[in-house]
Scaffold this motif. Structure first.
Motif, PDB file in Angstrom:
ATOM      1  N   ARG A 240      33.521 -33.761 -14.239  1.00 38.32           N
ATOM      2  CA  ARG A 240      33.523 -35.251 -14.905  1.00 38.32           C
ATOM      3  C   ARG A 240      34.241 -34.923 -16.107  1.00 38.32           C
ATOM      4  O   ARG A 240      34.424 -33.837 -16.723  1.00 38.32           O
ATOM      5  N   LEU A 241      34.637 -36.000 -17.045  1.00 41.28           N
ATOM      6  CA  LEU A 241      35.403 -35.827 -18.350  1.00 41.28           C
ATOM      7  C   LEU A 241      34.431 -34.982 -19.320  1.00 41.28           C
ATOM      8  O   LEU A 241      34.843 -34.297 -20.030  1.00 41.28           O
ATOM      9  N   GLU A 242      33.254 -35.432 -19.104  1.00 44.64           N
ATOM     10  CA  GLU A 242      32.279 -34.645 -20.204  1.00 44.64           C
ATOM     11  C   GLU A 242      32.119 -33.256 -19.930  1.00 44.64           C
ATOM     12  O   GLU A 242      31.883 -32.588 -20.852  1.00 44.64           O
ATOM     13  N   ASP A 243      32.243 -32.820 -18.588  1.00 45.02           N
ATOM     14  CA  ASP A 243      32.458 -31.227 -18.455  1.00 45.02           C
ATOM     15  C   ASP A 243      33.485 -30.591 -19.132  1.00 45.02           C
ATOM     16  O   ASP A 243      33.394 -29.597 -19.780  1.00 45.02           O
ATOM     17  N   LEU A 244      34.629 -31.254 -19.047  1.00 45.09           N
ATOM     18  CA  LEU A 244      35.850 -30.864 -19.459  1.00 45.09           C
ATOM     19  C   LEU A 244      35.750 -30.805 -20.968  1.00 45.09           C
ATOM     20  O   LEU A 244      35.978 -29.784 -21.773  1.00 45.09           O
ATOM     21  N   ALA A 245      35.339 -31.706 -21.590  1.00 47.39           N
ATOM     22  CA  ALA A 245      35.191 -31.980 -23.118  1.00 47.39           C
ATOM     23  C   ALA A 245      34.083 -30.912 -23.740  1.00 47.39           C
ATOM     24  O   ALA A 245      34.271 -30.508 -24.740  1.00 47.39           O
ATOM     25  N   ALA A 246      32.997 -30.371 -22.801  1.00 49.29           N
ATOM     26  CA  ALA A 246      32.028 -29.655 -23.451  1.00 49.29           C
ATOM     27  C   ALA A 246      32.565 -28.257 -23.189  1.00 49.29           C
ATOM     28  O   ALA A 246      31.802 -27.393 -23.805  1.00 49.29           O
ATOM     29  N   PHE A 247      33.708 -27.810 -22.596  1.00 48.26           N
ATOM     30  CA  PHE A 247      34.203 -26.356 -22.487  1.00 48.26           C
ATOM     31  C   PHE A 247      34.846 -26.042 -23.865  1.00 48.26           C
ATOM     32  O   PHE A 247      35.574 -26.438 -24.415  1.00 48.26           O
TER      33      PHE A 247
END
Length: 539
Positions: A240-247
């Motif tokens: 998800r977008l949230e996973d990408l943004a958290a990296f």
């Protein structure tokens, strides 16, 4: 500064390559166009790190069979009189569910599809390396890669062969509409390109420019991230977008083993570089009189088995590991492991705990003393078989390295990093740099690192000889592969000692490496891999 002891005019192994010397800049890579693009950055006033990032980005274009924008990356950087480590490997999505896979009847992680995809780290690695150690704007550094993707380049012979191999596997194993995009984006009329055929990928060019303009934020928070999120949702994937943004990438302290006077450095877990260091620590307990004898092969293989037994049982996201790096690299641990080696007979790999349990490498250096060992990968060829529509981004299948065993420290869990195979290496002596080295190729990598260290330190082979020399590879149990070129008497003796020996004629599967060393006078010495379309660009 130190150069390993060798006589450059006394070659022991035939080679189609010779050592390359330079002083103001050098890039070693598996593809000439990428290496030259990197050297151009140094000529424009950039650093070795600028050169490495330019080369790495180019390799996603000119060698998509081994790495891509949707892969991971690691680096060891010598700058300011010390070594810096970058771990830019991604974690599993927050929705990752090992129990759901077990309920579907899976006893191991899938190789293809969304379950094998973790957050890609390569674009973030480029941006972070450029931010901390670069001298040129990221737009300028990534411009050659975008140019080749837009305007095209002639495919090199080894890349063409690997491209054909990858899509032959895809044709047999990929089933579903969500896999159609990779055939549309990375074949010509359904076929892999032939050697010399011009390949273009305008969608990849546009993606590279967006990454450059945004310092990679477009990949993790902007329109590329949104495209990945939409594709995953449409297929029932976890990412998800949230996973990408958290990296974000992590700067880590490199780990090392002192091997017979030289310090060999690796990235700490979740990478498997510790496997090479454990094997070298074990081998510190033995002396080698000659290279081409069964004893030298046998001891290296046995040390490697014992090191792998530990790493496969213990190495994981460091937050989940049961044993510390310090314990695994201790002298006492190495001596206990070494005592298990029968010098006359092959043994089976065992862990002290008794637990159940496509890559590109490049090296660069500049005239100011900066050096970098860098590696990036999609893991298995083009990766998961998934290509994000309209972007040219192939998503890696690094999640395949997770375990589904709930007792394993490497069991799949949300936002957890997997056991990682790609490892950059570096050698120092007395606190001064000798230089970067690496050998790519999944679980061959720590085996290649050990062989390069032993070749150069124990047997005084020069860097090119070290890469040219025939290699061995341990696979499982007593199965050992030997490249054609290992003397027949060595193969026969190893078989008599209990090794299940096979002779391999395809050298591609035995790793592809690069080495740069700096002499005391400041000259750069480069070597590249005869098992690839390797090239040393020097200035």
């Amino acid at each position: 500064m130190f150069l390993l002891n060798f006589d450059p005019f006394s070659y022991k192994y035939p080679s189609r390559r010779t050592l390359v010397y330079g002083s103001r800049g050098m890039v070693c890579a598996t593809q000439p166009l990428a290496a030259q693009a990197g050297l151009d950055m140094i000529k424009k006033g950039g650093s070795a790190v600028d050169a490495a990032v330019a080369t790495a980005a180019c390799l996603t274009v000119v060698e998509p069979t081994s790495n891509g924008i949707g892969g991971d990356g690691f680096a060891l950087v010598w700058s300011g009189g010390r070594l810096h480590g970058l771990n830019s490997s991604g974690f599993a999505p927050a929705l990752a569910d090992a129990e759901a896979l077990r309920a579907r009847g899976c006893d191991k992680m899938p190789l293809y599809g969304w379950e094998a995809v973790t957050v890609p780290g390569a674009p973030a690695a480029w941006a972070e390396l450029n931010r901390r150690f670069g001298r040129l704007p990221l737009e300028e550094v990534l411009a050659p890669a975008a140019w080749y993707a837009e305007n095209g380049f002639p495919v090199s012979p080894t890349v063409s062969a690997l491209w054909k191999r990858a899509f032959a596997k895809f044709a047999k194993n990929l089933d579903g509409a969500h896999f159609a995009h990779i055939f549309e984006s990375f074949t010509l009329g359904g076929c892999a390109p032939e050697p010399g055929e011009i390949w273009r990928n305008p969608a990849q060019a546009a993606t590279l420019r967006k990454i450059a303009e945004s310092a990679a934020r477009a990949f993790y928070e902007g329109e590329i991230a949104e495209a990945i999120d939409a594709f995953s949702k449409s297929c029932g994937g976890w990412l998800r977008l949230e996973d990408l943004a958290a990296f974000s990438p992590e700067w880590v302290e490199p780990i090392h083993a002192n091997y017979k006077g030289y310090d060999v450095w690796e990235i700490p877990p979740n990478g498997q570089g510790i496997t090479a260091l454990m094997a070298l620590n074990i081998l510190n307990n033995f002396d080698f009189a000659e290279r081409e004898c069964a004893r030298s092969y046998h001891l290296q293989i046995e040390a490697m088995k014992l090191a792998f037994a530990e790493s496969l049982a213990e190495v994981a996201d460091p937050r989940y590991m049961r044993r510390s790096v310090e314990e695994l690299l201790s002298d006492g641990f190495a001596k206990r492991r070494a005592a298990l080696i029968d010098p006359e007979r092959a043994g089976l790999p065992t862990s002290e705990r008794q637990s159940s349990g496509g890559t590109v490498y490049l090296a660069a250096a500049d005239g100011d003393g900066n050096m970098i060992s860098m590696i990036q990968s999609n893991y298995q060829g083009f990766g998961s078989g998934l290509c994000v529509p309209g972007t040219g981004v192939t998503l890696h299948n690094r999640g395949n390295n997770f375990s589904l065993d709930p007792e394993s420290p490497n069991c799949l869990a949300p936002r957890k990093k997997p056991y990682h195979t790609i490892i950059p290496g570096f050698i120092t002596r007395g606190g001064e740099p000798v230089g970067p080295f690496g050998v790519m190729g999944a679980f061959m990598q720590p085996q290649g690192h050990v062989q390069m260290a032993v070749n150069m330190i124990d047997f005084a082979l020069n860097p090119q000889e070290s890469l040219d020399a025939p290699r061995w590879q341990w696979f499982r149990d007593s199965t050992v592969g030997l490249e054609q070129g290992v003397p027949n008497h060595v193969a026969a003796k190893l078989a008599a000692m209990g090794h299940d020996v096979r002779i391999d004629f395809d050298r591609i599967d035995y790793g592809r490496g690069q080495i740069i060393q700096r002499t005391e006078s400041g000259a750069l010495v480069g070597a590249t891999e005869p098992r690839a379309d390797g090239y040393v660009a020097a200035w």
